[in-house]
Write a protein that holds these residues in place. Structure first.
Motif, PDB file in Angstrom:
ATOM      1  N   HIS A 251      47.818  57.679  31.104  1.00  0.00           N
ATOM      2  CA  HIS A 251      46.455  57.500  30.582  1.00  0.00           C
ATOM      3  C   HIS A 251      45.823  56.266  31.206  1.00  0.00           C
ATOM      4  O   HIS A 251      46.291  55.145  31.008  1.00  0.00           O
ATOM      5  CB  HIS A 251      46.534  57.359  29.061  1.00  0.00           C
ATOM      6  CG  HIS A 251      45.205  57.236  28.405  1.00  0.00           C
ATOM      7  ND1 HIS A 251      44.976  56.452  27.296  1.00  0.00           N
ATOM      8  CD2 HIS A 251      44.003  57.792  28.695  1.00  0.00           C
ATOM      9  CE1 HIS A 251      43.712  56.537  26.938  1.00  0.00           C
ATOM     10  NE2 HIS A 251      43.106  57.342  27.765  1.00  0.00           N
ATOM     11  N   GLU A 252      44.753  56.467  31.974  1.00  0.00           N
ATOM     12  CA  GLU A 252      43.964  55.362  32.532  1.00  0.00           C
ATOM     13  C   GLU A 252      42.701  55.225  31.679  1.00  0.00           C
ATOM     14  O   GLU A 252      41.899  56.141  31.633  1.00  0.00           O
ATOM     15  CB  GLU A 252      43.598  55.617  33.994  1.00  0.00           C
ATOM     16  CG  GLU A 252      44.751  55.439  34.966  1.00  0.00           C
ATOM     17  CD  GLU A 252      45.805  56.526  34.870  1.00  0.00           C
ATOM     18  OE1 GLU A 252      47.023  56.200  34.890  1.00  0.00           O
ATOM     19  OE2 GLU A 252      45.430  57.706  34.743  1.00  0.00           O
TER      20      GLU A 252
ATOM     21  N   PHE B 162      39.883  46.659  39.137  1.00  0.00           N
ATOM     22  CA  PHE B 162      40.879  46.347  38.123  1.00  0.00           C
ATOM     23  C   PHE B 162      40.887  47.530  37.156  1.00  0.00           C
ATOM     24  O   PHE B 162      39.831  48.012  36.765  1.00  0.00           O
ATOM     25  CB  PHE B 162      40.523  45.069  37.374  1.00  0.00           C
ATOM     26  CG  PHE B 162      40.676  43.817  38.186  1.00  0.00           C
ATOM     27  CD1 PHE B 162      41.797  43.017  38.042  1.00  0.00           C
ATOM     28  CD2 PHE B 162      39.700  43.426  39.093  1.00  0.00           C
ATOM     29  CE1 PHE B 162      41.946  41.855  38.787  1.00  0.00           C
ATOM     30  CE2 PHE B 162      39.833  42.285  39.845  1.00  0.00           C
ATOM     31  CZ  PHE B 162      40.967  41.485  39.690  1.00  0.00           C
ATOM     32  N   PHE B 163      42.072  47.979  36.763  1.00  0.00           N
ATOM     33  CA  PHE B 163      42.109  49.098  35.821  1.00  0.00           C
ATOM     34  C   PHE B 163      43.331  49.003  34.924  1.00  0.00           C
ATOM     35  O   PHE B 163      44.289  48.274  35.207  1.00  0.00           O
ATOM     36  CB  PHE B 163      42.085  50.443  36.565  1.00  0.00           C
ATOM     37  CG  PHE B 163      43.324  50.748  37.375  1.00  0.00           C
ATOM     38  CD1 PHE B 163      44.322  51.579  36.884  1.00  0.00           C
ATOM     39  CD2 PHE B 163      43.473  50.208  38.646  1.00  0.00           C
ATOM     40  CE1 PHE B 163      45.453  51.867  37.637  1.00  0.00           C
ATOM     41  CE2 PHE B 163      44.593  50.495  39.417  1.00  0.00           C
ATOM     42  CZ  PHE B 163      45.588  51.323  38.909  1.00  0.00           C
ATOM     43  N   VAL B 164      43.272  49.733  33.806  1.00  0.00           N
ATOM     44  CA  VAL B 164      44.319  49.718  32.788  1.00  0.00           C
ATOM     45  C   VAL B 164      45.010  51.072  32.766  1.00  0.00           C
ATOM     46  O   VAL B 164      44.346  52.119  32.750  1.00  0.00           O
ATOM     47  CB  VAL B 164      43.737  49.393  31.402  1.00  0.00           C
ATOM     48  CG1 VAL B 164      44.799  49.523  30.316  1.00  0.00           C
ATOM     49  CG2 VAL B 164      43.134  47.998  31.396  1.00  0.00           C
TER      50      VAL B 164
ATOM     51  N   ASP C  56      49.098  48.075  30.910  1.00  0.00           N
ATOM     52  CA  ASP C  56      48.999  46.908  31.785  1.00  0.00           C
ATOM     53  C   ASP C  56      47.740  46.976  32.632  1.00  0.00           C
ATOM     54  O   ASP C  56      47.155  48.050  32.840  1.00  0.00           O
ATOM     55  CB  ASP C  56      50.217  46.828  32.718  1.00  0.00           C
ATOM     56  CG  ASP C  56      51.432  46.229  32.035  1.00  0.00           C
ATOM     57  OD1 ASP C  56      51.345  45.891  30.839  1.00  0.00           O
ATOM     58  OD2 ASP C  56      52.483  46.111  32.696  1.00  0.00           O
ATOM     59  N   ILE C  57      47.333  45.808  33.151  1.00  0.00           N
ATOM     60  CA  ILE C  57      46.181  45.715  34.051  1.00  0.00           C
ATOM     61  C   ILE C  57      46.686  45.627  35.486  1.00  0.00           C
ATOM     62  O   ILE C  57      47.596  44.849  35.795  1.00  0.00           O
ATOM     63  CB  ILE C  57      45.318  44.488  33.719  1.00  0.00           C
ATOM     64  CG1 ILE C  57      44.841  44.564  32.259  1.00  0.00           C
ATOM     65  CG2 ILE C  57      44.123  44.401  34.662  1.00  0.00           C
ATOM     66  CD1 ILE C  57      44.115  43.316  31.798  1.00  0.00           C
TER      67      ILE C  57
ATOM     68  N   TYR D 188      53.245  43.928  24.995  1.00  0.00           N
ATOM     69  CA  TYR D 188      52.349  44.714  24.147  1.00  0.00           C
ATOM     70  C   TYR D 188      51.235  45.323  25.007  1.00  0.00           C
ATOM     71  O   TYR D 188      51.313  45.341  26.231  1.00  0.00           O
ATOM     72  CB  TYR D 188      51.782  43.827  23.037  1.00  0.00           C
ATOM     73  CG  TYR D 188      52.855  43.163  22.216  1.00  0.00           C
ATOM     74  CD1 TYR D 188      53.563  43.872  21.250  1.00  0.00           C
ATOM     75  CD2 TYR D 188      53.193  41.827  22.431  1.00  0.00           C
ATOM     76  CE1 TYR D 188      54.567  43.283  20.506  1.00  0.00           C
ATOM     77  CE2 TYR D 188      54.201  41.217  21.686  1.00  0.00           C
ATOM     78  CZ  TYR D 188      54.890  41.953  20.732  1.00  0.00           C
ATOM     79  OH  TYR D 188      55.892  41.362  20.004  1.00  0.00           O
ATOM     80  N   GLY D 189      50.196  45.823  24.388  1.00  0.00           N
ATOM     81  CA  GLY D 189      49.147  46.503  25.127  1.00  0.00           C
ATOM     82  C   GLY D 189      48.059  45.567  25.617  1.00  0.00           C
ATOM     83  O   GLY D 189      47.680  44.625  24.927  1.00  0.00           O
ATOM     84  N   GLU D 190      47.559  45.840  26.825  1.00  0.00           N
ATOM     85  CA  GLU D 190      46.343  45.216  27.347  1.00  0.00           C
ATOM     86  C   GLU D 190      45.295  46.315  27.515  1.00  0.00           C
ATOM     87  O   GLU D 190      45.638  47.463  27.754  1.00  0.00           O
ATOM     88  CB  GLU D 190      46.588  44.518  28.685  1.00  0.00           C
ATOM     89  CG  GLU D 190      47.143  43.111  28.564  1.00  0.00           C
ATOM     90  CD  GLU D 190      48.544  43.054  27.981  1.00  0.00           C
ATOM     91  OE1 GLU D 190      48.756  42.309  26.996  1.00  0.00           O
ATOM     92  OE2 GLU D 190      49.442  43.770  28.473  1.00  0.00           O
ATOM     93  N   GLU D 191      44.025  45.942  27.403  1.00  0.00           N
ATOM     94  CA  GLU D 191      42.968  46.947  27.406  1.00  0.00           C
ATOM     95  C   GLU D 191      41.634  46.291  27.754  1.00  0.00           C
ATOM     96  O   GLU D 191      41.496  45.071  27.762  1.00  0.00           O
ATOM     97  CB  GLU D 191      42.899  47.619  26.019  1.00  0.00           C
ATOM     98  CG  GLU D 191      41.977  48.808  25.905  1.00  0.00           C
ATOM     99  CD  GLU D 191      42.280  49.896  26.915  1.00  0.00           C
ATOM    100  OE1 GLU D 191      41.772  49.777  28.049  1.00  0.00           O
ATOM    101  OE2 GLU D 191      43.006  50.844  26.583  1.00  0.00           O
TER     102      GLU D 191
END
Length: 678
Positions: A297-298, A311-313, A324-325, A347-350
């Motif tokens: 999932h992007e 830059f993308f997650v 991650d980024i 943990y999550g980055e967004e």
């Protein structure tokens, strides 16, 4: 001892007696009301007990039943639990507290749920106390994970308490009815100058008009609004097809000039797409390649100011945490690079966003020193590495999720979405105004220098002004038109690093309006070249020293066609002080002039030098002539026939601006060419 035990039993019995069951014994006088309430509870339970639970759908049924009987512990607990999984999480606390008051044993999770309710209402110490009382469910196989979760949440409360003690000075205002609606509005992205905002909404006029079977709400669509002359946002319009489809379509990123958009579309598990603006019409989104999209999932992305990197997650395998980024060169061949443990956590980055200064990144994270859920952080890329992320603080960040934050080029305004009591219905978009540090209260303080005197000598101490931190970037914007017809032109704008003689970015003016916007991070001597087939090029120079504060320059550019007598200023030709020696920063401009002459064999030019009126007129004329000759000599050395070129020095005799100001004198000190034959 017996007396105290009896009192305890009586209190316990009284507390238990407060819990009112939905029974005929209790509500025999209102059988219809009881029947309707039980029906609502049954409907709510069906949603609540689904896998996964559908809390928001359950909530409306439970609240209906609660109106009939507000004193049932189990119902209050389920309402509270449902609110914890809704957009209005802080509302959970009152119901959870009531459930516990009615029956302390209502649910084994009660202390954990109370901790969450208190936490989300920023009652830090009380939340910590409840978290410490929480225990894992009997027979749970995930005791270690539960313990880790509790420890993290206690840390979040400790961070929150510290951050709330020193709040960030901001105003947080609803963006208003032009942007927001009674439906969920979120995911704002803006142009660098805040003139346009695009965002995601689940409105009843969505493309296709269908409901999402999982949430019950309308499918997501992308909307656009523009600033009016009064500074308000115009009524948002649905972008329609081909950008919006019958499925989910959401904004995730926008180029600083608003001509390219990154969006999320629900295919292959959720992929990133790109659309570009041609005139007033957004073109059909194109899926970004497999170097960016994966089977995972992007969810969000951001352009660099030059538009060359992204830059993308993603939550693809191989990352450091849940999400991650990464960074990738759009037209390159190499793989995406994980930004590493300074930015990414377990943990999550967004919600990644890169400021137009090209070095400041904003993103949300569940890690670092989050006060709960996702918090917004800032990191700066300097000396080849990212700085330790800085929490934007309270009240920007809250104990709930704070995601998808963007900020204007000036650094003055930020935008994000939030559930708040002053909302227009559901989640709304809010504008954050950064006020800067607080000025010390010294304005009227008087220092008594000689207290022994009858009339003391007094000195008023004035606090120094407090400057609001300013972004180190210049925004250049305007329109490109035909010099004679005044019709807009879809010209190309090249941004050149004069010190390296290298094009570092290229943009296009809008095909219909001719509008353009370029962001120029400080620390570079820029050459700006505007070109369009059939026209002579136009150049501008912006020498921005490192640390130069934010500014916004409006420059309308009229391109000229190649006609005899037409003059063009060469703004990127530089000489050593008081000399006719060409500096290396002039190379790009000279090469453009050489290319023009090479591609137009019949073209003949006069190269002329000009000065301001400071100093001796004869000396100025001689200097201007020697400088013009230096340009001609360069072109001849590069193979241009000498009989196609002439040179002249006019000194201060042909000013283009008054010599009474510094800016006017600077405009008069110039090198230009005039078409003498074609």
């Amino acid at each position: 001892m017996y007396r105290y035990l009896l009192a305890f039993l009586l209190l316990t019995t009284a507390a238990q007696a407060q819990n009112v069951e939905f029974s005929k014994d209790r509500f025999g006088n209102d059988k219809d009301g009881l029947k309707a309430a039980l029906k609502e509870i049954k409907a709510g339970d069906e949603w609540y007990e689904m896998d996964p639970p559908r809390y928001e759908q359950a909530l409306s049924h439970y609240l209906a039943a609660q109106k009939f009987n507000p004193n049932n512990a189990q119902l209050n607990l389920r309402i509270g639990d449902s609110y914890l999984h809704s957009g209005f999480k802080p509302r959970a606390l009152a119901y959870l507290q009531k459930a516990y008051q009615l029956n302390p044993d209502v649910d084994p999770r009660i202390h954990y749920l109370l901790g969450r309710g208190l936490h989300l209402n920023a009652k830090w110490q009380e939340a910590i106390a409840e978290y410490k009382r929480a225990t894992p469910a009997s027979g749970s196989k995930n005791t270690a994970a539960f313990t880790q979760d509790i420890q993290k949440k206690i840390k979040e409360c400790e961070y929150g308490q510290k951050l709330a003690a020193k709040p960030t000075r901001v105003f947080i205002d609803n963006a208003g009815p032009g942007v927001n609606s009674p439906y969920p509005d979120y995911g704002p992205v803006i142009t660098a100058d805040e003139s346009v905002i695009l965002f995601t909404s689940r409105r009843d006029n969505s493309t296709g008009g269908q409901h999402d079977p999982e949430t019950g709400g309308f499918f997501e669509d992308i909307y656009q609004s523009s600033r009016t002359g009064q500074g308000e946002w115009s009524a948002a319009r649905n972008l329609g097809e081909p950008v919006n489809t019958d499925g989910h379509d959401a904004t995730v990123g926008l180029a600083p000039d608003g001509q390219r958009m990154l969006m999320y579309m629900e295919d292959n598990g959720g992929d990133l797409h790109e659309s570009d603006l041609r005139g007033t019409q957004w073109r059909k989104p194109q899926k970004l390649g497999s170097r960016i999209n994966s089977r995972s999932h992007e969810s969000s992305a951001a352009y660099t100011p030059d538009g060359r990197s992204l830059f993308f997650v993603t939550d693809k395998e191989g990352g450091l945490g849940a999400r991650d980024i990464y960074k990738i060169e759009i037209d390159g061949r190499g793989p995406a690079i994980n930004l590493g443990p300074t930015i990414n956590t377990q943990y999550g980055e967004e919600g990644v966003f890169l400021h137009p200064d090209g070095k400041t990144m904003y993103f949300s994270s569940e890690g670092h020193n989050s006060m709960g859920g996702y918090d917004i952080f800032k990191s700066v890329f300097e000396n080849g590495k990212w700085s330790a992320p800085e929490n934007l603080g309270w009240p920007i960040n809250t104990p709930d999720d704070d995601v998808f934050f963007v900020i204007s080029a000036s650094g003055r305004h930020g935008y994000y979405s939030s559930f708040r009591d002053d909302g227009l219905g559901s989640k709304d978009i809010y504008q954050i105004t950064f006020l800067g540090p607080e000025k010390q209260p010294l304005l009227s303080q008087e220092d008594q220098l000689l207290a022994s005197r009858v009339q003391p000598v007094k000195e008023t101490l004035l606090a120094p002004p407090v400057a609001i931190a300013s972004a180190q970037v210049t925004i250049l914007k305007g329109t490109v038109t035909d010099d004679k017809t005044k019709e807009p032109l879809e010209a190309t704008i090249d941004v050149i690093d004069n010190s390296r003689n290298q094009i570092i970015a290229s943009f296009r003016a809008n095909a219909q309006s001719g509008r353009y916007l370029v962001s120029l991070p400080s620390g570079i001597n820029y050459g700006i070249v505007v070109r369009q087939e059939g026209y002579l090029f136009h150049s501008e120079n912006f020498d921005l020293p490192a640390g130069a504060a934010y500014s916004e320059v409006v420059k309308d550019i009229a391109l000229k066609k190649l006609d005899i007598g037409v003059k063009v200023v060469l703004n990127n030709i530089f000489f050593d002080f008081d000399k006719a020696t060409l500096r290396t920063e002039s190379t790009s401009e000279l090469e453009r002039l050489q290319k023009l002459l090479t591609e137009t064999p019949a073209l003949r030019l006069e190269i002329s030098g000009h000065t301001d009126n400071v100093g001796n007129a004869a000396y100025n004329k001689d200097l201007s002539q020697r400088r013009a000759k230096s340009v001609v000599d360069y072109l001849v050395q590069k193979g241009i026939s000498k009989d196609r070129l002439t040179f002249a020095g006019y000194g201060d005799t042909q000013p283009v601006a008054p010599n009474t100001t510094k800016g006017g004198r600077q405009l008069n000190r110039r090198t230009e060419f005039k078409v003498t034959g074609k």
